[in-house]
Design an enzyme around this catalytic site. Structure first.
Site, PDB file in Angstrom:
ATOM      1  N   ASN A 107      23.081 100.497  37.565  1.00  0.00           N
ATOM      2  CA  ASN A 107      21.857 101.213  37.195  1.00  0.00           C
ATOM      3  C   ASN A 107      22.098 102.731  37.261  1.00  0.00           C
ATOM      4  O   ASN A 107      21.822 103.474  36.315  1.00  0.00           O
ATOM      5  CB  ASN A 107      20.761 100.792  38.194  1.00  0.00           C
ATOM      6  N   GLY A 133       8.179 110.454  46.987  1.00  0.00           N
ATOM      7  CA  GLY A 133       7.621 111.489  46.114  1.00  0.00           C
ATOM      8  C   GLY A 133       8.540 111.909  44.980  1.00  0.00           C
ATOM      9  O   GLY A 133       8.322 112.963  44.364  1.00  0.00           O
ATOM     10  N   ASP A 135      12.207 103.678  37.850  1.00  0.00           N
ATOM     11  CA  ASP A 135      11.214 102.627  37.593  1.00  0.00           C
ATOM     12  C   ASP A 135      11.000 102.441  36.088  1.00  0.00           C
ATOM     13  O   ASP A 135      10.971 101.310  35.589  1.00  0.00           O
ATOM     14  CB  ASP A 135       9.878 103.060  38.226  1.00  0.00           C
ATOM     15  N   SER A 139      18.620 105.759  44.213  1.00  0.00           N
ATOM     16  CA  SER A 139      20.079 105.989  44.304  1.00  0.00           C
ATOM     17  C   SER A 139      20.522 106.045  45.772  1.00  0.00           C
ATOM     18  O   SER A 139      20.918 107.093  46.259  1.00  0.00           O
ATOM     19  CB  SER A 139      20.490 107.253  43.539  1.00  0.00           C
ATOM     20  N   THR A 172       6.694 112.074  41.555  1.00  0.00           N
ATOM     21  CA  THR A 172       5.722 113.170  41.623  1.00  0.00           C
ATOM     22  C   THR A 172       6.436 114.506  41.441  1.00  0.00           C
ATOM     23  O   THR A 172       6.006 115.356  40.652  1.00  0.00           O
ATOM     24  CB  THR A 172       4.986 113.136  42.987  1.00  0.00           C
ATOM     25  N   ARG A 181      13.962 100.905  34.145  1.00  0.00           N
ATOM     26  CA  ARG A 181      14.113  99.474  34.401  1.00  0.00           C
ATOM     27  C   ARG A 181      13.216  98.632  33.477  1.00  0.00           C
ATOM     28  O   ARG A 181      13.290  97.418  33.470  1.00  0.00           O
ATOM     29  CB  ARG A 181      13.833  99.174  35.877  1.00  0.00           C
ATOM     30  N   LEU A 228      13.819 107.636  49.426  1.00  0.00           N
ATOM     31  CA  LEU A 228      13.203 106.320  49.595  1.00  0.00           C
ATOM     32  C   LEU A 228      12.083 106.085  48.589  1.00  0.00           C
ATOM     33  O   LEU A 228      11.506 107.040  48.049  1.00  0.00           O
ATOM     34  CB  LEU A 228      12.605 106.224  51.009  1.00  0.00           C
ATOM     35  N   GLY A 252       8.532 105.768  47.500  1.00  0.00           N
ATOM     36  CA  GLY A 252       7.334 106.392  48.059  1.00  0.00           C
ATOM     37  C   GLY A 252       7.565 107.774  48.647  1.00  0.00           C
ATOM     38  O   GLY A 252       6.647 108.390  49.195  1.00  0.00           O
TER      39      GLY A 252
HETATM   40  N1  LIG Z   1      14.470  95.850  46.570  1.00  0.00           N
HETATM   41  C1  LIG Z   1      13.988  97.004  46.156  1.00  0.00           C
HETATM   42  N2  LIG Z   1      14.420  98.159  46.748  1.00  0.00           N
HETATM   43  C2  LIG Z   1      13.945  99.338  46.316  1.00  0.00           C
HETATM   44  N3  LIG Z   1      13.023  99.485  45.310  1.00  0.00           N
HETATM   45  C3  LIG Z   1      12.573  98.366  44.707  1.00  0.00           C
HETATM   46  C4  LIG Z   1      13.029  97.083  45.119  1.00  0.00           C
HETATM   47  N4  LIG Z   1      12.409  96.169  44.335  1.00  0.00           N
HETATM   48  C5  LIG Z   1      11.599  96.827  43.496  1.00  0.00           C
HETATM   49  N5  LIG Z   1      11.695  98.158  43.696  1.00  0.00           N
HETATM   50  C6  LIG Z   1      11.007  99.152  42.862  1.00  0.00           C
HETATM   51  O1  LIG Z   1      12.033  99.720  42.035  1.00  0.00           O
HETATM   52  C7  LIG Z   1      11.995 101.136  42.082  1.00  0.00           C
HETATM   53  C8  LIG Z   1      13.385 101.723  42.347  1.00  0.00           C
HETATM   54  O2  LIG Z   1      14.182 101.668  41.212  1.00  0.00           O
HETATM   55  P1  LIG Z   1      15.488 102.566  41.140  1.00  0.00           P
HETATM   56  O3  LIG Z   1      16.092 102.284  39.822  1.00  0.00           O
HETATM   57  O4  LIG Z   1      15.126 103.973  41.451  1.00  0.00           O
HETATM   58  O5  LIG Z   1      16.391 101.978  42.321  1.00  0.00           O
HETATM   59  S1  LIG Z   1      17.944 102.179  42.629  1.00  0.00           S
HETATM   60  O6  LIG Z   1      18.242 103.608  42.429  1.00  0.00           O
HETATM   61  O7  LIG Z   1      18.711 101.354  41.694  1.00  0.00           O
HETATM   62  O8  LIG Z   1      18.149 101.740  44.022  1.00  0.00           O
HETATM   63  C9  LIG Z   1      11.095 101.514  43.244  1.00  0.00           C
HETATM   64  O9  LIG Z   1      10.316 102.572  42.733  1.00  0.00           O
HETATM   65  P2  LIG Z   1      10.006 103.921  43.541  1.00  0.00           P
HETATM   66  O10 LIG Z   1       8.949 103.525  44.520  1.00  0.00           O
HETATM   67  O11 LIG Z   1       9.481 104.833  42.479  1.00  0.00           O
HETATM   68  O12 LIG Z   1      11.244 104.451  44.182  1.00  0.00           O
HETATM   69  C10 LIG Z   1      10.287 100.273  43.548  1.00  0.00           C
HETATM   70  O13 LIG Z   1       9.029 100.362  42.927  1.00  0.00           O
HETATM   71  N1  LIG Z   2       3.826 116.159  48.106  1.00  0.00           N
HETATM   72  C1  LIG Z   2       3.036 115.104  48.288  1.00  0.00           C
HETATM   73  N2  LIG Z   2       2.018 115.142  49.165  1.00  0.00           N
HETATM   74  C2  LIG Z   2       1.235 114.064  49.346  1.00  0.00           C
HETATM   75  N3  LIG Z   2       1.363 112.894  48.698  1.00  0.00           N
HETATM   76  C3  LIG Z   2       2.381 112.796  47.837  1.00  0.00           C
HETATM   77  C4  LIG Z   2       3.259 113.886  47.575  1.00  0.00           C
HETATM   78  N4  LIG Z   2       4.158 113.505  46.673  1.00  0.00           N
HETATM   79  C5  LIG Z   2       3.865 112.234  46.366  1.00  0.00           C
HETATM   80  N5  LIG Z   2       2.784 111.805  47.043  1.00  0.00           N
HETATM   81  C6  LIG Z   2       2.163 110.472  46.961  1.00  0.00           C
HETATM   82  O1  LIG Z   2       3.085 109.545  47.506  1.00  0.00           O
HETATM   83  C7  LIG Z   2       3.107 108.358  46.737  1.00  0.00           C
HETATM   84  C8  LIG Z   2       4.526 108.080  46.265  1.00  0.00           C
HETATM   85  O2  LIG Z   2       4.909 109.094  45.347  1.00  0.00           O
HETATM   86  P1  LIG Z   2       5.911 108.797  44.168  1.00  0.00           P
HETATM   87  O3  LIG Z   2       6.115 110.079  43.462  1.00  0.00           O
HETATM   88  O4  LIG Z   2       5.437 107.630  43.370  1.00  0.00           O
HETATM   89  O5  LIG Z   2       7.214 108.395  44.996  1.00  0.00           O
HETATM   90  P2  LIG Z   2       8.561 107.685  44.527  1.00  0.00           P
HETATM   91  O6  LIG Z   2       8.745 108.000  43.080  1.00  0.00           O
HETATM   92  O7  LIG Z   2       9.613 108.286  45.403  1.00  0.00           O
HETATM   93  O8  LIG Z   2       8.352 106.221  44.810  1.00  0.00           O
HETATM   94  C9  LIG Z   2       2.098 108.540  45.604  1.00  0.00           C
HETATM   95  O9  LIG Z   2       0.880 107.937  45.976  1.00  0.00           O
HETATM   96  C10 LIG Z   2       1.951 110.045  45.509  1.00  0.00           C
HETATM   97  O10 LIG Z   2       0.688 110.433  45.054  1.00  0.00           O
END
Ligand SMILES: Nc1ncnc2c1ncn2[C@@H]1O[C@H](COP(=O)(O)OS(=O)(=O)O)[C@@H](OP(=O)(O)O)[C@H]1O
Ligand SMILES: Nc1ncnc2c1ncn2[C@@H]1O[C@H](COP(=O)(O)OP(=O)(O)O)[C@@H](O)[C@H]1O
Length: 208
Positions: free
Chosen positions: A87, A42, A67, A111, A45, A70, A38, A40
């Protein structure tokens, strides 16, 4: 969007230097580490942490972050199911090239659809596709919400957000699962350690 090949009369051209030679040069095995989960959870990270650890061990890796891609390669794609599929297909193809170059390619994308991840797996030869599932509860991701996107999705200002009103299909047979222990998420270096240990055990950190 069509993903069928449209070209005809094309031929494969082999080069004198192949994957095996490149892997020897780099003293490692090319592979794809595919991080799914999902928003957020991680993924980025973990990808950066694994990349840093590999670098410190003298191993060549490259991170393909959903991200980031894109902003360029996939800037013409949105989040409709067929756009996500395209994508992921494109990133799968790029990851396959990096692995063929001998690199440890770390792809981090939501994904969300199993069939798209499975399609990427089937692109990569020799079972060198390592699927890593960031198994973080939605509540944890939503509480983190570093970009404020869950808040917008809950308010109906983003439609089709993964986990809210678009599905996430967890892997059924992933190689690595990262999850909370006693309600606590492992630190990034600990999560990376889990991936590095796997790569080490399976022989990816040496040439064969
Ligand atoms: N509708 C919707 N659903 C999910 N995510 C969204 C959406 N719109 C924008 N974002 C932002 O786009 C990041 C995900 O891009 P991805 O290329 O990993 O998505 S996917 O694999 O094609 O589903 C995702 O980044 P991460 O938080 O790093 O996962 C979001 O910041
Ligand atoms: N192992 C961890 N423990 C605590 N916080 C984390 C951890 N991994 C990621 N985070 C925090 O969670 C948030 C989302 O992480 P991120 O790597 O951007 O997730 P994603 O790429 O899946 O969206 C960021 O604020 C990051 O600092």
């Amino acid at each position: 969007m069509s993903t069928l090949g449209n070209s005809t009369n094309i031929f494969w051209h082999d080069c004198a230097v192949g994957k095996v030679e490149r892997q020897k040069l780099l003293n490692q095995q090319g592979c794809v580490v595919w991080i799914t989960g999902l928003s957020g959870s991680g993924k980025s990270t973990l990808a950066c942490s694994v990349g840093r650890e590999l670098h410190s061990r003298g191993k060549l890796s490259y991170v393909l972050d959903g991200d980031n891609l894109r902003h360029g390669l996939n800037k013409n794609l949105g989040f409709k199911p067929e756009e996500r599929t395209e994508n992921i297909r494109r990133v799968g193809e790029v990851a396959k090239l990096f692995a063929d170059a001998g690199l440890i390619c770390i792809a981090s994308l939501i994904s969300p659809y199993r069939k798209d991840r499975d399609a990427c797996r089937s692109m990569v030869p020799d079972a060198s596709f390592i699927e890593v599932f960031m198994n973080m509860p939605l509540e944890v991701c939503e509480l983190r919400d570093p970009k404020g996107l869950y808040k917008l999705a809950r308010a109906g200002k983003i439609k089709g957000f993964t986990g809210i009103d678009d599905p996430y299909e967890p892997p059924l047979n992933c190689e690595i699962e990262i999850r909370q222990k006693d309600g606590i998420c492992p630190a990034p270096c600990e999560m990376a350690g889990q991936v590095i240990s796997y790569l080490d055990e399976k022989g990816y950190l040496h040439a064969h």
